[in-house]
Each structure stands twice: as C-alpha cells, then as structure tokens.
Design a protein around this motif. Sequence first.
Motif, PDB file in Angstrom:
ATOM      1  N   ARG A  57       0.815  -1.208   0.000  1.00  0.00           N
ATOM      2  CA  ARG A  57       0.000   0.000   0.000  1.00  0.00           C
ATOM      3  C   ARG A  57       0.851   1.261   0.000  1.00  0.00           C
ATOM      4  O   ARG A  57       0.471   2.264  -0.597  1.00  0.00           O
ATOM      5  CB  ARG A  57      -0.947  -0.002   1.205  1.00  0.00           C
ATOM      6  CG  ARG A  57      -2.136  -0.921   1.034  1.00  0.00           C
ATOM      7  CD  ARG A  57      -3.194  -0.680   2.080  1.00  0.00           C
ATOM      8  NE  ARG A  57      -2.757  -0.895   3.446  1.00  0.00           N
ATOM      9  CZ  ARG A  57      -2.694  -2.076   4.055  1.00  0.00           C
ATOM     10  NH1 ARG A  57      -3.069  -3.154   3.406  1.00  0.00           N
ATOM     11  NH2 ARG A  57      -2.297  -2.183   5.303  1.00  0.00           N
ATOM     12  N   TRP A 114      -2.649   2.544 -10.966  1.00  0.00           N
ATOM     13  CA  TRP A 114      -1.621   2.386  -9.933  1.00  0.00           C
ATOM     14  C   TRP A 114      -0.293   2.063 -10.594  1.00  0.00           C
ATOM     15  O   TRP A 114      -0.231   1.268 -11.541  1.00  0.00           O
ATOM     16  CB  TRP A 114      -2.010   1.257  -8.976  1.00  0.00           C
ATOM     17  CG  TRP A 114      -3.185   1.624  -8.133  1.00  0.00           C
ATOM     18  CD1 TRP A 114      -4.501   1.457  -8.437  1.00  0.00           C
ATOM     19  CD2 TRP A 114      -3.135   2.237  -6.853  1.00  0.00           C
ATOM     20  NE1 TRP A 114      -5.277   1.927  -7.434  1.00  0.00           N
ATOM     21  CE2 TRP A 114      -4.467   2.409  -6.437  1.00  0.00           C
ATOM     22  CE3 TRP A 114      -2.104   2.652  -6.010  1.00  0.00           C
ATOM     23  CZ2 TRP A 114      -4.794   2.983  -5.213  1.00  0.00           C
ATOM     24  CZ3 TRP A 114      -2.428   3.211  -4.796  1.00  0.00           C
ATOM     25  CH2 TRP A 114      -3.744   3.385  -4.406  1.00  0.00           C
ATOM     26  N   PRO A 127      -4.501  -3.913  -1.908  1.00  0.00           N
ATOM     27  CA  PRO A 127      -5.736  -4.185  -1.168  1.00  0.00           C
ATOM     28  C   PRO A 127      -5.967  -3.111  -0.105  1.00  0.00           C
ATOM     29  O   PRO A 127      -5.014  -2.589   0.470  1.00  0.00           O
ATOM     30  CB  PRO A 127      -5.481  -5.556  -0.547  1.00  0.00           C
ATOM     31  CG  PRO A 127      -4.003  -5.686  -0.483  1.00  0.00           C
ATOM     32  CD  PRO A 127      -3.457  -4.897  -1.629  1.00  0.00           C
ATOM     33  N   ASP A 128      -7.237  -2.804   0.156  1.00  0.00           N
ATOM     34  CA  ASP A 128      -7.535  -1.850   1.220  1.00  0.00           C
ATOM     35  C   ASP A 128      -7.315  -2.516   2.585  1.00  0.00           C
ATOM     36  O   ASP A 128      -7.036  -3.715   2.666  1.00  0.00           O
ATOM     37  CB  ASP A 128      -8.952  -1.305   1.081  1.00  0.00           C
ATOM     38  CG  ASP A 128     -10.012  -2.397   1.206  1.00  0.00           C
ATOM     39  OD1 ASP A 128      -9.638  -3.576   1.276  1.00  0.00           O
ATOM     40  OD2 ASP A 128     -11.205  -2.061   1.216  1.00  0.00           O
ATOM     41  N   ASN A 129      -7.434  -1.743   3.645  1.00  0.00           N
ATOM     42  CA  ASN A 129      -7.128  -2.265   4.988  1.00  0.00           C
ATOM     43  C   ASN A 129      -7.985  -3.472   5.354  1.00  0.00           C
ATOM     44  O   ASN A 129      -7.488  -4.455   5.899  1.00  0.00           O
ATOM     45  CB  ASN A 129      -7.296  -1.165   6.032  1.00  0.00           C
ATOM     46  CG  ASN A 129      -6.188  -0.144   5.961  1.00  0.00           C
ATOM     47  OD1 ASN A 129      -5.109  -0.425   5.447  1.00  0.00           O
ATOM     48  ND2 ASN A 129      -6.454   1.055   6.453  1.00  0.00           N
ATOM     49  N   THR A 131      -9.651  -5.640   3.381  1.00  0.00           N
ATOM     50  CA  THR A 131      -9.321  -6.804   2.553  1.00  0.00           C
ATOM     51  C   THR A 131      -7.975  -7.394   2.960  1.00  0.00           C
ATOM     52  O   THR A 131      -7.822  -8.620   3.045  1.00  0.00           O
ATOM     53  CB  THR A 131      -9.295  -6.416   1.065  1.00  0.00           C
ATOM     54  OG1 THR A 131     -10.560  -5.853   0.716  1.00  0.00           O
ATOM     55  CG2 THR A 131      -9.001  -7.603   0.191  1.00  0.00           C
TER      56      THR A 131
END
Length: 186
Positions: A57, A114, A127-129, A131
């Motif tokens: 991230r 990205w 992935p987000d937090n 996930t």
Amino acid sequence: MKRSVWLWRWRPNPLRRRSYVVEAWALVTVVLVTLAVAGLTAVAVTRAVDHTMARQRTARHMVTAVLTEKASANSLYAPAPQAHVRWTAPDGTVHTGLATVRYGLQRGAAVAVWTDPSGTALVPAPPDNGTARAEAVGFGVAAGAGICMLSFTGWVLVAQLTERCRAECWAHEWADIGPRGNHRAA
C-alpha cells in the motif's frame, strides 16, 4: 455410574499395559504442543502477510492517466475491458500501458491507475485495509490448520505403529499361554 471411556488408559486394570499409559500421555503432550505451535504460527503468518500488504500500500502510487483508445468489451459477458492509457511519471517521462478500465469510457477520458514506486510500470491496486486484514487472517488460519493436520497425521501413523506392535506382543504371549490353557476338564 458409568466411567468415562476417554480415561480408561489411566485407570488400574490388569490388562492395561505400560504402552497404553505412555500413548495417552504422549497424546496429551502432542495436543498441547500442537495447539501452542499452531497458534504461534497463525499469529506469525498473519503479521507477516499484513506487513507485506502494508508495504504494498505504501509502495504503490495512484496516478491519473488518459485513455488513448475507447474502452469497449469484446462480448457482453467479458470482464472489465482493458485499454491503452498514457501517464506521466514523477520524473516527467511519459509512459503507456494496458490498464483495466470501466466499460464505455471514450478516448481522452481520465482514469486512475496504480504504478510502481518509480512510476514507470502499471501494477494492480493494493488491497484496502479490510481486505488486507481478511487475507492475512485467512492465511494465518490456514497455516495453523496445516500445522494441526500435519500433527494429527503424524499421531495417527504413530498410533497405528504402536497398535501393530501391541498386537504382535499379544500374539506372542497368546502363543505361549494358549496351548497350556486349551485343555478342558472332562
């Protein structure tokens, strides 16, 4: 009053052998050690996967790119279409690549993509937090379950070997005692 079936190996009995008691205590030890090791493994794997995803991230950057062609899918059931995009890296160089975009976007539309830390290559979105946490916990649980299954399989193999040895001992003892006790009184 009925006694517990599980504790028969520790109760005094003339037919109980020393191997039964050793096997019972070994099972208790294996279960306790397996639970401890599986728990520690699960926590370690969860932390490692979570740390790896946190690094992803922070290392990946979202930039705005421009479509160089219309985004259209090949068929009605196709996944999200891919189209060529153009973006500018932090060092000012212009790059192009193939990115997944929404269906129906026209040429020249701005899309978010990205890139890697240098800004030169497209990478999947991190992935987000939520996930990342779910995946980390899933990997941790799978690692702990794998340790438990490996330990259980080892225990079953040892128990089968022990049972085979006990059966051979019983056969040898019966071969010695059986002929003497077969004579019936007339």
